[in-house]
Motif scaffolding. Structure first.
Motif, PDB file in Angstrom:
ATOM      1  N   THR A   8     -53.249  66.933  37.708  1.00  0.00           N
ATOM      2  CA  THR A   8     -53.477  68.024  38.661  1.00  0.00           C
ATOM      3  C   THR A   8     -53.370  69.345  37.909  1.00  0.00           C
ATOM      4  O   THR A   8     -52.317  69.660  37.337  1.00  0.00           O
ATOM      5  CB  THR A   8     -52.454  67.971  39.808  1.00  0.00           C
ATOM      6  N   GLY A  11     -53.770  73.082  40.912  1.00  0.00           N
ATOM      7  CA  GLY A  11     -53.865  72.613  42.294  1.00  0.00           C
ATOM      8  C   GLY A  11     -55.010  71.651  42.561  1.00  0.00           C
ATOM      9  O   GLY A  11     -55.169  71.182  43.687  1.00  0.00           O
ATOM     10  N   THR A  13     -56.830  67.996  41.560  1.00  0.00           N
ATOM     11  CA  THR A  13     -56.569  66.722  40.882  1.00  0.00           C
ATOM     12  C   THR A  13     -57.845  66.189  40.234  1.00  0.00           C
ATOM     13  O   THR A  13     -58.907  66.157  40.867  1.00  0.00           O
ATOM     14  CB  THR A  13     -56.002  65.699  41.884  1.00  0.00           C
ATOM     15  N   ASN A  54     -45.596  70.446  34.410  1.00  0.00           N
ATOM     16  CA  ASN A  54     -44.543  70.106  35.377  1.00  0.00           C
ATOM     17  C   ASN A  54     -43.529  71.239  35.508  1.00  0.00           C
ATOM     18  O   ASN A  54     -42.324  71.019  35.578  1.00  0.00           O
ATOM     19  CB  ASN A  54     -43.844  68.795  34.991  1.00  0.00           C
ATOM     20  N   THR A  72     -48.470  67.830  36.609  1.00  0.00           N
ATOM     21  CA  THR A  72     -48.994  69.013  37.281  1.00  0.00           C
ATOM     22  C   THR A  72     -49.007  70.139  36.270  1.00  0.00           C
ATOM     23  O   THR A  72     -47.978  70.438  35.649  1.00  0.00           O
ATOM     24  CB  THR A  72     -48.095  69.387  38.476  1.00  0.00           C
ATOM     25  N   THR A 165     -48.116  75.589  43.441  1.00  0.00           N
ATOM     26  CA  THR A 165     -49.017  74.536  42.976  1.00  0.00           C
ATOM     27  C   THR A 165     -48.659  74.040  41.574  1.00  0.00           C
ATOM     28  O   THR A 165     -49.057  72.955  41.184  1.00  0.00           O
ATOM     29  CB  THR A 165     -50.478  75.033  42.940  1.00  0.00           C
ATOM     30  N   ALA A 166     -47.909  74.839  40.831  1.00  0.00           N
ATOM     31  CA  ALA A 166     -47.554  74.436  39.468  1.00  0.00           C
ATOM     32  C   ALA A 166     -46.267  73.651  39.417  1.00  0.00           C
ATOM     33  O   ALA A 166     -45.905  73.120  38.370  1.00  0.00           O
ATOM     34  CB  ALA A 166     -47.431  75.659  38.580  1.00  0.00           C
ATOM     35  N   GLN A 169     -44.957  68.745  41.442  1.00  0.00           N
ATOM     36  CA  GLN A 169     -44.498  67.434  40.960  1.00  0.00           C
ATOM     37  C   GLN A 169     -43.465  67.595  39.851  1.00  0.00           C
ATOM     38  O   GLN A 169     -43.341  66.756  38.975  1.00  0.00           O
ATOM     39  CB  GLN A 169     -45.685  66.630  40.429  1.00  0.00           C
ATOM     40  N   SER A 170     -42.726  68.718  39.870  1.00  0.00           N
ATOM     41  CA  SER A 170     -41.858  68.997  38.730  1.00  0.00           C
ATOM     42  C   SER A 170     -40.594  68.157  38.709  1.00  0.00           C
ATOM     43  O   SER A 170     -39.959  68.017  37.684  1.00  0.00           O
ATOM     44  CB  SER A 170     -41.479  70.481  38.711  1.00  0.00           C
TER      45      SER A 170
END
Ligand code: FES
Ligand code: FES
Length: 177
Positions: A8, A11, A13, A54, A72, A165-166, A169-170
């Protein structure tokens, strides 16, 4: 043999099959066409290729695209939102934080991490945080001024330094330099 990856970026994928030896910076630039992430050395020392991986800064010339599977990523192209420049971009503009602009994407992404960790950094802390990013044009003072200006803007606007958006998924992500 090619490997399937899902990444991703800003934002969006993406699903691709890539050679295992493909560097992440080449994936971003040549497969996705995001040429704002620059290549300035072959020694992992200039920071022109810095992205957020991430939610943490990473030198994308030092990672393989396959290592980004499930990650991400934020590149400079993802900073402006809804047609409006990110405060860090406005700050670099206002403070003349660039000359040729080659180092600027990496500088701005490193600055975001500095400001995410410390919304009110001292000049020394800013210089320390940017020591992995080289600028061949300026004496760095305008860049430091830009980060200070961005800190004021982010505080006034009460927004997080790093766009949501960054960091989606961190949790448990890998990254760093
Ligand atoms: S291109 Fe210089 S650190 Fe990555
Ligand atoms: S502005 Fe030219 S390398 Fe930094």
């Amino acid at each position: 043999m090619k490997r399937a990856i899902t990444v991703t970026v800003n934002g969006v994928t993406h699903h691709h099959e890539v050679e295992p030896r493909l560097l992440l910076v080449h994936y971003l630039r040549e497969v996705l066409g995001l040429t704002g992430t620059h290549i300035g050395c072959d020694t992992t020392s200039c920071g022109a290729c810095t992205i957020l991986f991430n939610g943490l800064t990473a030198k994308s010339c030092n990672l393989l695209a396959v290592q980004a599977n499930g990650a991400t990523i934020l590149t400079v192209e993802g900073l402006a939102q809804d047609g409006r420049l990110h405060p860090i971009q406005e700050a670099f503009w206002e403070e003349h934080g660039l000359q040729c602009g080659f180092c600027t994407p990496g500088m701005m992404l490193s600055a975001l991490q500095i400001l995410a960790r410390n919304p009110d950094p001292s000049e020394a802390e800013i210089r320390h945080g940017l020591d992995g990013n080289l600028c061949r044009c300026t004496g760095y003072q305008h860049i430091v001024n830009s980060v200070q200006n961005a800190a004021r803007r982010l505080k006034a606007e009460a927004v997080p330094a790093i766009p949501v958006t960054a960091t989606a998924q961190s949790a448990g992500g890998k990254g760093g330099r």
